[in-house]
Design a protein around this motif. Structure first.
Motif, PDB file in Angstrom:
ATOM      1  N   THR A 254       0.839  -1.209   0.000  1.00 53.88           N
ATOM      2  CA  THR A 254       0.000   0.000   0.000  1.00 53.88           C
ATOM      3  C   THR A 254       0.868   1.252   0.000  1.00 53.88           C
ATOM      4  O   THR A 254       0.595   2.209  -0.741  1.00 53.88           O
ATOM      5  CB  THR A 254      -0.931   0.004   1.219  1.00 53.88           C
ATOM      6  N   GLY A 255       1.930   1.231   0.810  1.00 57.45           N
ATOM      7  CA  GLY A 255       2.848   2.372   0.830  1.00 57.45           C
ATOM      8  C   GLY A 255       3.554   2.565  -0.493  1.00 57.45           C
ATOM      9  O   GLY A 255       3.846   3.705  -0.886  1.00 57.45           O
ATOM     10  N   ALA A 256       3.810   1.485  -1.224  1.00 55.53           N
ATOM     11  CA  ALA A 256       4.452   1.612  -2.532  1.00 55.53           C
ATOM     12  C   ALA A 256       3.551   2.359  -3.508  1.00 55.53           C
ATOM     13  O   ALA A 256       4.028   3.196  -4.291  1.00 55.53           O
ATOM     14  CB  ALA A 256       4.791   0.219  -3.074  1.00 55.53           C
TER      15      ALA A 256
ATOM     16  N   ILE B 266       1.216   4.561  -2.633  1.00 47.84           N
ATOM     17  CA  ILE B 266       1.197   5.955  -2.173  1.00 47.84           C
ATOM     18  C   ILE B 266       2.457   6.686  -2.618  1.00 47.84           C
ATOM     19  O   ILE B 266       2.405   7.812  -3.137  1.00 47.84           O
ATOM     20  CB  ILE B 266       1.043   6.004  -0.643  1.00 47.84           C
ATOM     21  N   TYR B 267       3.619   6.056  -2.432  1.00 46.85           N
ATOM     22  CA  TYR B 267       4.881   6.680  -2.820  1.00 46.85           C
ATOM     23  C   TYR B 267       4.939   6.928  -4.322  1.00 46.85           C
ATOM     24  O   TYR B 267       5.356   8.010  -4.775  1.00 46.85           O
ATOM     25  CB  TYR B 267       6.037   5.784  -2.388  1.00 46.85           C
ATOM     26  N   ALA B 268       4.491   5.940  -5.108  1.00 46.72           N
ATOM     27  CA  ALA B 268       4.488   6.114  -6.560  1.00 46.72           C
ATOM     28  C   ALA B 268       3.543   7.229  -6.974  1.00 46.72           C
ATOM     29  O   ALA B 268       3.846   8.012  -7.894  1.00 46.72           O
ATOM     30  CB  ALA B 268       4.098   4.800  -7.234  1.00 46.72           C
ATOM     31  N   TYR B 269       2.412   7.338  -6.295  1.00 44.82           N
ATOM     32  CA  TYR B 269       1.482   8.411  -6.636  1.00 44.82           C
ATOM     33  C   TYR B 269       2.091   9.783  -6.347  1.00 44.82           C
ATOM     34  O   TYR B 269       1.993  10.705  -7.173  1.00 44.82           O
ATOM     35  CB  TYR B 269       0.171   8.263  -5.861  1.00 44.82           C
ATOM     36  N   VAL B 270       2.710   9.937  -5.176  1.00 41.78           N
ATOM     37  CA  VAL B 270       3.304  11.233  -4.816  1.00 41.78           C
ATOM     38  C   VAL B 270       4.376  11.622  -5.830  1.00 41.78           C
ATOM     39  O   VAL B 270       4.444  12.779  -6.286  1.00 41.78           O
ATOM     40  CB  VAL B 270       3.878  11.176  -3.388  1.00 41.78           C
ATOM     41  N   ARG B 271       5.224  10.680  -6.206  1.00 39.89           N
ATOM     42  CA  ARG B 271       6.271  10.979  -7.183  1.00 39.89           C
ATOM     43  C   ARG B 271       5.683  11.351  -8.537  1.00 39.89           C
ATOM     44  O   ARG B 271       6.119  12.316  -9.178  1.00 39.89           O
ATOM     45  CB  ARG B 271       7.196   9.768  -7.347  1.00 39.89           C
ATOM     46  N   THR B 272       4.676  10.601  -8.965  1.00 39.00           N
ATOM     47  CA  THR B 272       4.066  10.879 -10.271  1.00 39.00           C
ATOM     48  C   THR B 272       3.373  12.233 -10.277  1.00 39.00           C
ATOM     49  O   THR B 272       3.495  13.000 -11.241  1.00 39.00           O
ATOM     50  CB  THR B 272       3.067   9.770 -10.615  1.00 39.00           C
TER      51      THR B 272
ATOM     52  N   ARG C 211       3.983  14.857  -8.343  1.00 39.72           N
ATOM     53  CA  ARG C 211       4.974  15.940  -8.282  1.00 39.72           C
ATOM     54  C   ARG C 211       5.661  16.127  -9.617  1.00 39.72           C
ATOM     55  O   ARG C 211       5.948  17.260 -10.034  1.00 39.72           O
ATOM     56  CB  ARG C 211       5.998  15.638  -7.186  1.00 39.72           C
TER      57      ARG C 211
END
Length: 498
Positions: free
Chosen positions: A418-420, A422-428, A430
């Motif tokens: 789940t955190g992966a 979230i992290y991928a979404y934030v990077r994408t 930004r």
């Protein structure tokens, strides 16, 4: 020497050069409208087969009969009014209130059911009639989009209610035992939150009931904030909160049919009555045994997997990042409060919430890419979210006993995947923001570059003498300092996602 005269492309009836890109967009909107109408008709037919009315009937009857939710209808009117000027908004509100007063007096005289909201629906439909009969071109499209937005808000609510009734009628058994077993890997968060609310009631429960119940109102406020410039710019932003909210509500209930779950307060608590497995929630953890489907009543909705309240709260949080500090804090508060309420009231398991987070970010990314264009990062993120979401549901269904037996392995693994996402979404998100910030900026505040004007600026059809004069000025190439179209404050700014 004779030179060949320059060929000028033909102009349409509004004096503008025809834009070839408009036709695919019109086809896309038409196709979306046909698909939506077909879906509503199909849902209506299925509902009729089970002996109750569907979303089309329920919304149509509110033109005359007492509505079920007056605030929802006025929320739809508020979304429609984003395309109107302030003077038109005041007139619309006055007409809506006047119609509701007339209905109130008639119902009072006939001793009929009392409620309000008919006036709001009448005004929304009136805007559609105005757009079809009194406007043309882009102004007509704008009014019809505003009407569609308001009606879809109400239709989405009606569609959700119909979906829930269908799940209770078509799914005789529920899979709560599987999710409860899988939830042991997450330390049974619903039981922990339930005990916390019992210890802090009635203060905590009073606040969280408001937060949980008024999530649509909070979303409407954020949506109205994002759409506040539509009346000035005469166009909708490419992407906004309401689009994702509606898509989550449209797609989410389909998974209720695939993975029917009623929640711990029903399957293991007093709210389940005679159908509950035992009265265990929230004081006693359910035993870890070989899970089996549980027969359940034909009334309680199977609306847990995934948690759409969590999905909507995550979407609200994401879109509130673009607002003021107060809005950002409010978005954070609503997210934390919604997660606490869904668990503490026994409406969801922790596993539901993880699935809801992944579902929300996947839908949000897909909607953003459909508006701004698909790129490699967005495509990868949608594929990742879809894969993780499917893996979560498959593991809850086929590996719950193993997950409960090895919480030290599966608990961190569930949080990691789940955190992966979230992290991928934030990077994408930004990266998408950075790419848009690198676009050439106009030298004059509010003025679009000439390269963008040729492709995206579409003159507004004048509706009065002043508008005609502005259009004539724009047609001669004269700029006003506020945009090449002569509109004050017209910019290409779009709401950011984070």
């Amino acid at each position: 020497m004779m030179t060949e005269p320059t060929r000028i492309p033909p102009r349409d009836d509004r004096g503008t050069q025809p834009a070839p890109w408009r036709r695919p967009r019109v086809v896309l909107w038409t196709a979306a409208g046909v698909v939506t109408l077909g879906f509503l008709v199909a849902l209506e037919i299925v509902a009729r087969g089970y002996g109750f009315s569907g979303p089309i009937t329920e919304q149509s009857r509110e033109v005359i009969f007492a509505p079920e939710s007056g605030p929802l209808l006025y929320g739809g009117l508020a979304l429609t009014m984003v395309v109107l000027t302030w003077r038109q908004r005041l007139i619309a509100l006055g007409v809506a209130a006047g119609v509701d007063i007339v209905f109130f007096l008639v119902r009072w005289a006939l001793d009929a059911d009392m409620n309000f909201g008919n006036g709001a629906l009448w005004v929304v439909l009136g805007v559609a009639v105005l757009g079809l009969t009194r406007r043309t071109g882009r102004e007509r499209t704008l009014l019809l989009k505003g009407t569609g937005l308001g009606l879809l808000l109400v239709a989405g609510h009606k569609t959700g209610d119909t979906w829930l009734l269908i799940t209770s009628k078509t799914r005789a058994t529920v899979l709560d035992a599987y999710v409860a077993a899988a939830d042991h890997a997450l330390a049974d968060p619903s039981w922990l939150a339930g005990r916390f609310l019992d210890a802090t009631a009635p203060v905590s429960t009073g606040i969280l009931h408001v937060v949980y119940g008024q999530l649509p109102l909070a979303a409407a406020l954020v949506g109205l904030y994002q759409l506040r410039r539509v009346a000035v710019e005469r166009r909708f932003p490419a992407h906004h909160l309401v689009r994702t909210f509606l898509m989550i509500g449209l797609l989410g209930p389909a998974f209720y049919m695939i993975f029917p779950v009623v929640g711990p307060v029903f399957a293991y608590g007093t709210d389940g009555g005679a159908w509950a497995t035992a009265n265990l929630w929230p004081d006693t953890l359910p035993p870890v045994t070989d899970p089996r489907p549980i027969p359940f009543d034909g009334i309680t909705p199977r609306n847990c997997m995934p948690s759409l309240h969590t999905a909507w709260a995550v979407t609200l949080f994401v879109h509130s990042r673009d607002g003021s500090r107060a809005m950002r804090w409010a978005g954070t508060f609503w997210l934390v409060g919604t997660l606490t309420a869904t668990l503490g009231f026994g409406y969801h398991y922790g596993a539901d919430l993880l699935a809801g987070v992944v579902f929300a970010l996947t839908i949000e990314t897909a909607m953003r890419c459909s508006a701004h264009g698909w790129d490699r990062a967005g495509t990868r993120l949608v594929a990742l979210g879809t894969t993780v979401f499917a893996a979560l549901l498959a593991s809850y269904r086929w590996l719950p006993t193993e997950m409960a037996a090895r919480p030290w392995l599966f608990g961190p693994l569930l949080l990691l995947v789940t955190g992966a996402v979230i992290y991928a979404y934030v990077r994408t998100a930004r990266a998408a923001r950075t790419a848009r910030e690198r676009d050439p900026k106009p030298e004059v505040p509010g003025q679009r570059p000439a390269s963008e004007t040729d492709e995206s600026a579409e003159p507004v059809e004048p509706t009065d003498a002043a508008g005609a004069a502005e259009a004539a000025t724009a047609g001669t190439g004269t700029t006003t300092g506020t945009g090449t179209t002569g509109e004050s404050g017209a910019t290409d700014a779009k709401p950011e996602l984070v």
